[in-house]
Design an enzyme around this catalytic site. Structure first.
Site, PDB file in Angstrom:
ATOM      1  N   LEU B 230      15.299 -53.593 -55.212  1.00  0.00           N
ATOM      2  CA  LEU B 230      15.097 -52.017 -54.282  1.00  0.00           C
ATOM      3  C   LEU B 230      13.569 -52.381 -54.899  1.00  0.00           C
ATOM      4  CD1 LEU B 230      16.220 -50.312 -51.357  1.00  0.00           C
ATOM      5  CD2 LEU B 230      15.949 -48.769 -53.286  1.00  0.00           C
ATOM      6  N   ASP B 231      12.543 -52.298 -53.860  1.00  0.00           N
ATOM      7  CA  ASP B 231      11.171 -51.560 -53.482  1.00  0.00           C
ATOM      8  C   ASP B 231      10.249 -52.205 -54.750  1.00  0.00           C
ATOM      9  OD1 ASP B 231      12.010 -49.151 -52.648  1.00  0.00           O
ATOM     10  OD2 ASP B 231      11.930 -47.454 -54.436  1.00  0.00           O
TER      11      ASP B 231
END
Lengths: 288, 288, 288, 288
Positions: B230-231
């Site tokens: 994520l990210d």
């Protein structure tokens, strides 16, 4: 940014409370000081007040020392620290650099042509390479090589040079050595560094290589005060440049040069125009 | 970015070797395809080749399926993956959103006015708030609330909605839930998220609050593909906005809205114009 | 912009028709030329085609002259004009300047450090002031003063210096004289000028004063080729800077310096990288 | 730009002389008004002084009318015009529009979500097309068609609608009719127009087509007050966007939409935050 060569600057900060503006502006009025530009900011969360006034004295016999002396009493009632800067003031600086010369070249150009009101007292480098550039500008160049063994000595020498030069600001114009915590502490708030990334992203070494690895589409530069925690000092100015997949790390290095120069010069200008205030690890920059 | 509604797009990538351009351009010539814009990039470090051609068939009876079939043989000799996209193609998408509606509003405006060639099949939200906005645009709105206990079920439902909608792209337009690794994996390369910081800076929650703490002078937004981490997915586009000391976190939130909208819309446009290539965890974006 | 020192560049333009890309890419393939970057654009309104390929020859004995000779036959069938530029090519230039030195200083810095692949053959000025700067870089400086009476002679001398220097490009780095129509015509497409406004706004003299009068909130700079109509030549690059009410004309002059330098350097880079094509009074700049 | 919903705003201007700041700040102090942000500018060439103070009254029973009454005496001694704006003030506006809806859509979004402190009283259009958009926002829509013959009548009707609505500002959000000199005069300083070029470049009709003809590399937008001379009114804000050879006029039109929206919204925000001062055909915008 604006024509202010003939203005005096009064800059001050103090804890927030009612009347902080008035204590400044009323005094200026009483002294016959004509305010050309005024900007104040009260940080209600931090509980600190900041003000910057550019003014022209109407009396021909205006005397800065008298002003300081008389204002001190009023200021102290507000726990206010202030600085009074005369027109045409040129900030004495020492520039530190290694081999990479784009920031140095840019600063010296602005110095030579009067675009940046600095008075370069000396250039300090851990390499001999940029001596000719200094020489052409008629500036003393201190070649102070450094090794892990001589670091303490070298830094002592750096401090000595800065002290003897009378510099009020040290500009780290791509000086590629990690300063010791002691030297960082010594220069805290009195030295501006340019880091070639948008801090706090890509701290430490080879930020452009880190940026390449992450595939970012923007690279940037950050000018900040040195404090105890390297690459974590209070940010003064940041700049940015678009890049793409075709920029390998060495292209990013090339691409970033202009924005590094511009960002560093901007930060130095803000500093010498007394627009930058340090408080609680952050800056207030009254650019208006 | 450019007038291309009446152009076909051939986009392809393959391992680097001599003749990669020629295998594409020679075929286009043979098929009587008039190239209006061509861009190729060979990543000599990654060892991968990328090409995008916009073209107009000269034959009235040009047939995409025939083209695909015939080109497949040649492409496979180069281990080349390609896509052929017809003119006036509108990408079927599902938009996921929570309560914050600026990105959704922006995307729907561009959709409604034909400025962004997307075909919005459905809007999915973990909150009911934005249903009226969807309704006004005549779009199905799936309110799929989520709790820690129901996360697995909810995500299964999200997958079902996306699947049944026929969407080829999922747009996370400020969907404020952390997707499970399974859903990230499922959507990898097929979902674009907007994160309200200049990644990799300020990952995770409340990036504007992190930015405020650091006293940065620029805030930004990053549009990236979802991947397992994520990210950390491959970045497609980034935008930036100047801020100062007077911006408290809630001001940064407000300040960042426009750049989030613009950056997300830009990334979606690049994606649907087949300008974005994914390789080795990074993107190549042939914007020329 | 990108690492290309070791690439050959083939740039070409011709009237639009089917097969223009193929005639280039097929030949490159046949010659064993490995294309690292390719960009083509077909201006369907202007009816003209433009292409730029960066490539690495796979044969050790690759010969540019042979390439040119062999490609000429194919190119001529398409009425195609082309240029082949070897790796590490440095463009011979003459720089013209008056007293204002920021653009000159910037160009010489980039020249000296190899950031801009130019070979400065001479500096021409109507004033003696900048001779020391030229001297420090070891460059010939031709002081050619000008008066209304001597204009024709002076310009003849300028032409002679340029000719004898072997320069392929003349850079007008804030040369504050209006060139005669004859000299404009002579240099058409071979001279780049920096004008300190966003053309076509604020043509002619004192653009910053004009900008102040109008109260604009942005000032800019334009790099363009010289043609017969002064300040109307084809635009290559433009840059912009925000300003406000507090910028008096002299502040705008100061404020504009950086953007003038950057814009001019960018235009010269595009030119020497063979990214700029002139056609019908406009430029196509393949920057990808 | 900054959190100020709970601040009162005092904005004023008067001829330059000693004591202009003091007359404001001393009064604020006496009234127990805590200044959170202060910005003044003295235009020494124009001979006019401008000041804007954001403040919080310390007394619970602070009364705006009393403040105005008491300050009037002091202000008049300086020939000072001032405005006092309460917290949470929402500016009543009428929006004028034709068929192009991107600016209207953007303004209504900001209005609906409270991002722009306007109170939209009515939408006026010479076309019926955008009525549904108004209806969805629950806003009255006045379709006032116009022909050369009915122009005078239609404009009278426009004036009537604006008057009856109680609007203090008219926003011309791509209203594609040339206002008569009478209406311009009537709205002078009370109407903001968005023009899709960087004025004073490309005045009049079809600016993007003009920009294409000139081959510019930047397009822009200008928000300005209406005055007697169309497209020559005092500039409040300008924005810019990079373009290239591949942008035909219709691409420039598309490309410019975002910057038009942003520039217009910014100008309206400056206006309603009382940051914009009109003097001698130019604006002073205290953005700090």
């Amino acid at each position: 940014m604006h024509s202010e060569n003939n203005s005096w600057i009064l800059s001050a900060q103090c804890p927030s409370r009612l009347g902080t503006v008035d204590v400044v502006t009323r005094f200026l009025k009483e002294q016959g000081c004509y305010i050309t530009e005024l900007h104040s900011f009260d940080d209600y969360r931090g509980g600190q007040f900041f003000i910057r006034a550019a003014f022209l004295p109407e009396q021909a016999d205006f005397n800065g020392d008298d002003f300081r002396e008389q204002f001190t009493a009023r200021a102290s009632a507000f726990d206010m620290h202030f600085e009074l800067t005369p027109p045409d003031y040129r900030l004495p600086v020492v520039i530190m650099v290694s081999k990479t010369d784009h920031c140095l070249n840019d600063l010296l150009y602005r110095y030579r042509t009067g675009q940046l009101a600095i008075d370069v007292r000396a250039i300090v480098s851990n390499h001999p390479d940029l001596e000719p550039l200094a020489a052409w500008h008629g500036l003393p160049y201190h070649h102070l090589p450094i090794t892990p063994e001589t670091k303490a000595e070298q830094e002592a020498e750096v401090r000595r040079v800065v002290e003897e030069s009378g510099a009020e600001l040290v500009i780290l114009a791509r000086y590629m050595q990690v300063l010791s915590p002691e030297l960082c502490h010594h220069f805290a708030g009195r030295a501006i560094n340019i880091h070639h990334s948008l801090l706090p992203g890509f701290k430490g070494a080879k930020p452009y290589h880190q940026a390449y690895e992450k595939g970012v589409k923007l690279v940037g530069a950050t000018a900040h005060y040195i404090n105890d925690d390297l690459d974590e000092g209070p940010i003064i100015a940041q700049g940015v440049e678009a890049v793409d997949h075709a920029h390998y790390p060495e292209d990013l290095v090339a691409r970033g040069r202009d924005i590094e120069c511009l960002t560093l010069a901007r930060a130095v200008r803000y500093h010498l125009q007394k627009r930058v205030f340090l408080h609680a690890g952050r800056t207030v920059v009254l650019t208006g």
